[in-house]
Design a protein around this motif. Structure first.
Motif, mmCIF file in Angstrom:
data_model
loop_
_atom_site.group_PDB
_atom_site.id
_atom_site.type_symbol
_atom_site.label_atom_id
_atom_site.label_comp_id
_atom_site.label_asym_id
_atom_site.label_seq_id
_atom_site.Cartn_x
_atom_site.Cartn_y
_atom_site.Cartn_z
ATOM 1 N N GLU A 52 5.849 10.297 0.909
ATOM 2 C CA GLU A 52 5.721 8.958 1.488
ATOM 3 C C GLU A 52 7.093 8.340 1.724
ATOM 4 O OE1 GLU A 52 2.872 8.369 2.598
ATOM 5 O OE2 GLU A 52 1.667 9.661 1.324
ATOM 6 N N GLN A 53 7.128 7.311 2.578
ATOM 7 C CA GLN A 53 8.373 6.664 2.975
ATOM 8 C C GLN A 53 8.324 5.181 2.617
ATOM 9 O OE1 GLN A 53 8.539 7.340 7.169
ATOM 10 N NE2 GLN A 53 8.385 9.546 6.978
ATOM 11 N N ALA A 54 8.368 4.885 1.336
ATOM 12 C CA ALA A 54 8.348 3.488 0.896
ATOM 13 C C ALA A 54 9.739 2.881 1.076
ATOM 14 C CB ALA A 54 7.923 3.401 -0.565
ATOM 15 N N SER A 55 9.797 1.736 1.748
ATOM 16 C CA SER A 55 11.067 1.044 1.953
ATOM 17 C C SER A 55 10.775 -0.431 2.217
ATOM 18 C CB SER A 55 11.845 1.667 3.119
ATOM 19 O OG SER A 55 11.149 1.471 4.325
ATOM 20 N N GLU B 155 -10.423 8.700 -0.686
ATOM 21 C CA GLU B 155 -9.115 9.328 -0.875
ATOM 22 C C GLU B 155 -8.042 8.258 -1.050
ATOM 23 O OE1 GLU B 155 -8.099 11.711 2.492
ATOM 24 O OE2 GLU B 155 -8.245 10.065 3.878
ATOM 25 N N ALA B 156 -6.835 8.725 -1.333
ATOM 26 C CA ALA B 156 -5.669 7.853 -1.498
ATOM 27 C C ALA B 156 -5.938 6.746 -2.520
ATOM 28 C CB ALA B 156 -5.224 7.276 -0.156
ATOM 29 N N VAL B 157 -6.547 7.122 -3.629
ATOM 30 C CA VAL B 157 -6.859 6.172 -4.693
ATOM 31 C C VAL B 157 -5.596 5.947 -5.524
ATOM 32 C CG1 VAL B 157 -8.286 5.729 -6.730
ATOM 33 C CG2 VAL B 157 -9.254 6.943 -4.759
ATOM 34 N N ILE C 281 0.839 -1.204 0.000
ATOM 35 C CA ILE C 281 0.000 0.000 0.000
ATOM 36 C C ILE C 281 0.871 1.249 0.000
ATOM 37 C CG2 ILE C 281 -1.654 1.364 1.339
ATOM 38 C CD1 ILE C 281 -2.866 -1.353 2.251
ATOM 39 N N VAL C 282 1.871 1.291 0.869
ATOM 40 C CA VAL C 282 2.762 2.457 0.922
ATOM 41 C C VAL C 282 3.501 2.623 -0.400
ATOM 42 C CG1 VAL C 282 4.755 3.494 2.088
ATOM 43 C CG2 VAL C 282 2.960 2.390 3.440
ATOM 44 N N SER C 283 3.907 1.534 -1.006
ATOM 45 C CA SER C 283 4.561 1.607 -2.321
ATOM 46 C C SER C 283 3.628 2.216 -3.363
ATOM 47 C CB SER C 283 5.001 0.225 -2.790
ATOM 48 O OG SER C 283 6.045 -0.255 -1.987
ATOM 49 N N LEU C 284 2.349 1.828 -3.337
ATOM 50 C CA LEU C 284 1.384 2.411 -4.263
ATOM 51 C C LEU C 284 1.208 3.906 -3.998
ATOM 52 C CD1 LEU C 284 -1.367 -0.359 -4.308
ATOM 53 C CD2 LEU C 284 0.081 0.324 -6.223
ATOM 54 N N LEU C 285 1.151 4.286 -2.714
ATOM 55 C CA LEU C 285 0.994 5.699 -2.370
ATOM 56 C C LEU C 285 2.192 6.534 -2.813
ATOM 57 C CD1 LEU C 285 -0.505 5.355 1.222
ATOM 58 C CD2 LEU C 285 -1.731 5.912 -0.893
ATOM 59 N N ALA C 286 3.356 5.922 -2.828
ATOM 60 C CA ALA C 286 4.585 6.639 -3.198
ATOM 61 C C ALA C 286 4.820 6.673 -4.706
ATOM 62 C CB ALA C 286 5.785 5.986 -2.512
ATOM 63 N N ASP C 287 4.008 5.953 -5.465
ATOM 64 C CA ASP C 287 4.251 5.800 -6.897
ATOM 65 C C ASP C 287 3.570 6.875 -7.747
ATOM 66 O OD1 ASP C 287 5.210 4.714 -9.270
ATOM 67 O OD2 ASP C 287 3.567 3.273 -9.422
ATOM 68 N N ASP C 288 3.764 8.129 -7.375
ATOM 69 C CA ASP C 288 3.373 9.253 -8.223
ATOM 70 C C ASP C 288 4.182 10.477 -7.801
ATOM 71 O OD1 ASP C 288 2.096 10.504 -6.033
ATOM 72 O OD2 ASP C 288 0.104 9.915 -6.664
ATOM 73 N N LYS C 289 4.048 11.554 -8.548
ATOM 74 C CA LYS C 289 4.882 12.737 -8.311
ATOM 75 C C LYS C 289 4.739 13.270 -6.887
ATOM 76 C CE LYS C 289 5.938 17.239 -10.251
ATOM 77 N NZ LYS C 289 5.641 18.215 -11.307
ATOM 78 N N LEU C 290 3.522 13.412 -6.406
ATOM 79 C CA LEU C 290 3.311 13.916 -5.050
ATOM 80 C C LEU C 290 3.736 12.903 -3.995
ATOM 81 C CD1 LEU C 290 -0.148 15.669 -5.435
ATOM 82 C CD2 LEU C 290 2.086 16.751 -5.217
#
Length: 115
Positions: free
Chosen positions: A30-33, A87-89, A16-25
C-alpha cells in the motif's frame, strides 16, 4: 465503545489507506502518505458507484476505527444464489482486542442479508 457503520466517503480515503497499510503485508503493497494517490481515488469511484459493493467504515465518536470492503456476487451455484465477499478487514491498532472486528463482521453479514 459505541460503533456505527456507514458507507465510506472520499474524505475517508487517507485513513482507510493508512489502515490497509498498517500490517506486515499492507506495508509492502500500500501507498499510505499525506496525499491519497490517484489510483486509490479511481478505485474508490468505481467501488462507490457499484450498488453491489459497500466500502464500510466503522466509527466511534466520529473517529474511524475500522474498515472492510463488501461485494455481493451473483452466482450460478446454489441455484443462482447471491453471496457476500468480505475483504480488506482492518481495525485501527489502538482499538484491537476490543471485539471491533467481530462487530464489523456482524454489520457486514447483516448488510449482506439486507441486500
Amino acid at each position: 465503545m459505541n460503533l456505527i457503520h456507514r458507507r465510506a466517503k472520499t474524505d475517508d480515503l487517507k485513513e482507510i489507506v493508512s489502515l490497509l497499510a498498517d500490517d506486515k503485508l499492507g506495508r509492502s503493497r500500500e501507498q499510505a502518505s499525506d496525499e491519497v494517490a490517484q489510483n486509490y481515488i479511481d478505485a474508490f469511484v468505481k467501488i462507490d458507484s457499484d450498488p453491489n459493493q459497500y466500502l464500510m467504515v466503522l466509527e466511534s465518536d466520529e473517529e474511524i476505527m475500522g474498515t472492510c470492503h463488501l461485494t455481493l456476487m451473483h452466482s450460478l451455484t446454489f441455484a443462482g444464489s447471491t453471496r457476500l465477499q468480505i475483504e480488506a478487514v482492518r481495525v485501527h491498532s489502538s482499538a484491537r482486542g476490543q471485539n471491533i472486528g467481530q462487530q464489523m463482521i456482524e454489520f457486514a453479514i447483516s448488510w449482506g442479508k439486507e441486500h
